[in-house]
Scaffold this active site. Structure first.
Site, PDB file in Angstrom:
ATOM      1  N   SER A 176      -4.219  -0.387   1.069  1.00 41.64           N
ATOM      2  CA  SER A 176      -4.573  -0.310   2.490  1.00 41.64           C
ATOM      3  C   SER A 176      -3.299  -0.536   3.301  1.00 41.64           C
ATOM      4  O   SER A 176      -2.357   0.238   3.192  1.00 41.64           O
ATOM      5  CB  SER A 176      -5.662  -1.341   2.831  1.00 41.64           C
ATOM      6  OG  SER A 176      -6.060  -1.217   4.171  1.00 41.64           O
ATOM      7  N   THR A 177      -3.221  -1.613   4.085  1.00 42.19           N
ATOM      8  CA  THR A 177      -2.046  -1.865   4.919  1.00 42.19           C
ATOM      9  C   THR A 177      -0.781  -1.948   4.066  1.00 42.19           C
ATOM     10  O   THR A 177      -0.723  -2.701   3.107  1.00 42.19           O
ATOM     11  CB  THR A 177      -2.220  -3.177   5.690  1.00 42.19           C
ATOM     12  OG1 THR A 177      -3.492  -3.179   6.331  1.00 42.19           O
ATOM     13  CG2 THR A 177      -1.114  -3.343   6.725  1.00 42.19           C
ATOM     14  N   HIS A 203      -6.718   3.581   2.379  1.00 47.29           N
ATOM     15  CA  HIS A 203      -7.515   3.481   3.591  1.00 47.29           C
ATOM     16  C   HIS A 203      -6.812   4.244   4.717  1.00 47.29           C
ATOM     17  O   HIS A 203      -5.777   3.815   5.217  1.00 47.29           O
ATOM     18  CB  HIS A 203      -7.698   2.021   3.997  1.00 47.29           C
ATOM     19  CG  HIS A 203      -8.512   1.232   3.025  1.00 47.29           C
ATOM     20  ND1 HIS A 203      -8.612  -0.141   3.069  1.00 47.29           N
ATOM     21  CD2 HIS A 203      -9.286   1.622   1.975  1.00 47.29           C
ATOM     22  CE1 HIS A 203      -9.404  -0.561   2.088  1.00 47.29           C
ATOM     23  NE2 HIS A 203      -9.816   0.496   1.416  1.00 47.29           N
ATOM     24  N   MET A 295      -5.135  -5.225   3.519  1.00 46.50           N
ATOM     25  CA  MET A 295      -6.037  -6.215   4.099  1.00 46.50           C
ATOM     26  C   MET A 295      -7.380  -6.176   3.392  1.00 46.50           C
ATOM     27  O   MET A 295      -7.791  -5.146   2.863  1.00 46.50           O
ATOM     28  CB  MET A 295      -6.277  -5.910   5.575  1.00 46.50           C
ATOM     29  CG  MET A 295      -5.281  -6.509   6.529  1.00 46.50           C
ATOM     30  SD  MET A 295      -5.849  -6.290   8.230  1.00 46.50           S
ATOM     31  CE  MET A 295      -4.482  -5.391   8.910  1.00 46.50           C
ATOM     32  N   ASP A 298     -11.306  -4.963  -0.639  1.00 50.31           N
ATOM     33  CA  ASP A 298     -11.770  -3.730  -1.274  1.00 50.31           C
ATOM     34  C   ASP A 298     -11.078  -3.562  -2.629  1.00 50.31           C
ATOM     35  O   ASP A 298      -9.863  -3.683  -2.734  1.00 50.31           O
ATOM     36  CB  ASP A 298     -11.464  -2.531  -0.372  1.00 50.31           C
ATOM     37  CG  ASP A 298     -12.027  -1.235  -0.928  1.00 50.31           C
ATOM     38  OD1 ASP A 298     -13.083  -1.280  -1.569  1.00 50.31           O
ATOM     39  OD2 ASP A 298     -11.401  -0.180  -0.711  1.00 50.31           O
TER      40      ASP A 298
END
Length: 354
Positions: A176-177, A203, A295, A298
């Site tokens: 993600s991030t 993401h 973040m 998940d």
């Protein structure tokens, strides 16, 4: 003490609305506003903000150039605002490669309507990035352009018990991030002749994943493309889950394919949990699951499913993660077989699969 924010945008309306939204949170405070990239660099040096919000299309100096100069002179966490177009995605990826840590869609409708969801998302991103205090992940040079040599698919056998010498049949990597830069770092280190298919879950919103896949395909020796429903899993081919949808795997008598579908019940679209869980059912112990920076959590429940059928889970370490959320979640749950730095991840995957 509140985190000090510098807002950079050439629209007076957007400047004031962002300032209003940001200042609503007691732990955030706008300490300066810049109307172009040159001013952003100057105010970063004078104000030393904890975090910066940055537009990319501005007069005098664009956002990508400003990010590059800020990272060279006064490294600061930067959140980009991007239009939801292919070109907007391409420029945002340039900004992330230059050192920005994350991005949000620039939606004037949401800003004008005082949407609470926008406020909540912006506050969460700024607080997380500002408190992380991370400098960008070191960039790696792209590999030489790969020769146009076809790679013959390797037959995918039925699920089997994993042994210490068994080669993974499928590699799944999620992030993600910080993920676009981290995934690039991992994938450019893989050789052209790579013996397993790869699935990528990043993401990202719609329109961004196509631009990201195209960028990766140009940088890597392996092939990379945005997945479409029915794509076959092939060695040396990485399929990136499309933004706004979920990616599952299905096995057939002559191999395996991806299934792309809508699922509005899940927060993340795409979700690593869903792809991991689907692979656990279809491939058993034949999966190597990799969780990179990001973040949230998940991937944790999907990793639990993979571990239950004998697959391996690797996670990025805290020191090299932009945000140690997703990899921390699987590590704290006791699901990781190996915890590796980002620079070691690509070579280690290559050794595991070759």
């Amino acid at each position: 003490m509140p985190l000090r924010v510098l807002v950079v945008d050439d629209s007076n309306f957007f400047q004031q609305r962002l300032k209003e939204i940001i200042n609503r949170h007691p732990d955030l405070q706008v300490v300066g506003i810049a109307g172009n990239g040159r001013e952003a660099v100057d105010k970063t040096l004078s104000l030393k903000p904890d975090i910066i919000t940055m537009d990319f299309e501005m007069p005098v100096m664009d956002g990508v150039t400003a990010v590059r100069l800020i990272m060279a002179q006064c490294p600061t966490p930067i959140l980009m605002f991007s239009s939801l177009t292919y070109e907007g995605a391409r420029v945002t990826l340039d900004a992330l490669a230059a050192g920005a840590l994350d991005f949000m869609p620039k939606n004037f409708g949401e800003v004008s309507q005082r949407a609470q969801s926008l406020s909540d998302k912006l506050h969460e991103r700024l607080l997380t990035l500002g408190k992380s205090g991370r400098t960008p992940i070191p960039k790696v040079s792209p590999q030489p352009e790969r020769p146009a040599v076809p790679v013959q698919p390797r037959p995918i056998s039925a699920p089997k018990a994993r042994s210490s010498r068994a080669r993974p049949e499928l590699v799944i990597i999620g992030a993600s991030t910080g993920g676009p830069v981290a995934l690039t770092d991992v994938l450019v280190r893989l050789p052209r002749v790579f013996a397993a298919p790869i699935l990528l879950v990043q993401h990202m919103p719609e329109n961004f994943t196509k631009a990201f896949a195209d960028r990766l395909d140009k940088q890597c020796q392996i092939r990379v493309r945005e997945a479409v429903d029915g794509d076959r899993l092939e060695p040396g081919l990485a399929l990136l889950a499309p933004g706004g949808k979920q990616m599952l795997v299905e096995r057939h008598g002559d191999g395996a394919t991806v299934k792309i579908m809508q699922d509005d019940r899940v927060t993340y679209k795409p979700s690593l949990d869903i792809t991991f869980g689907s692979a656990a059912k279809q491939f058993g112990a034949g999966v190597l699951g990799v969780v990179l920076t990001g973040m949230g959590s998940d991937g944790r429940e999907g990793a639990r499913m993979l571990k239950a059928v004998g697959s391996e889970i690797w996670a990025q370490d805290e020191a090299s993660s932009v945000i140690y959320g997703m990899p921390m979640a699987v590590a704290q749950a006791g699901l990781t077989d190996r915890i590796l730095s980002l620079t070691d991840m690509g070579p280690s995957i290559a050794r595991e699969v070759l």
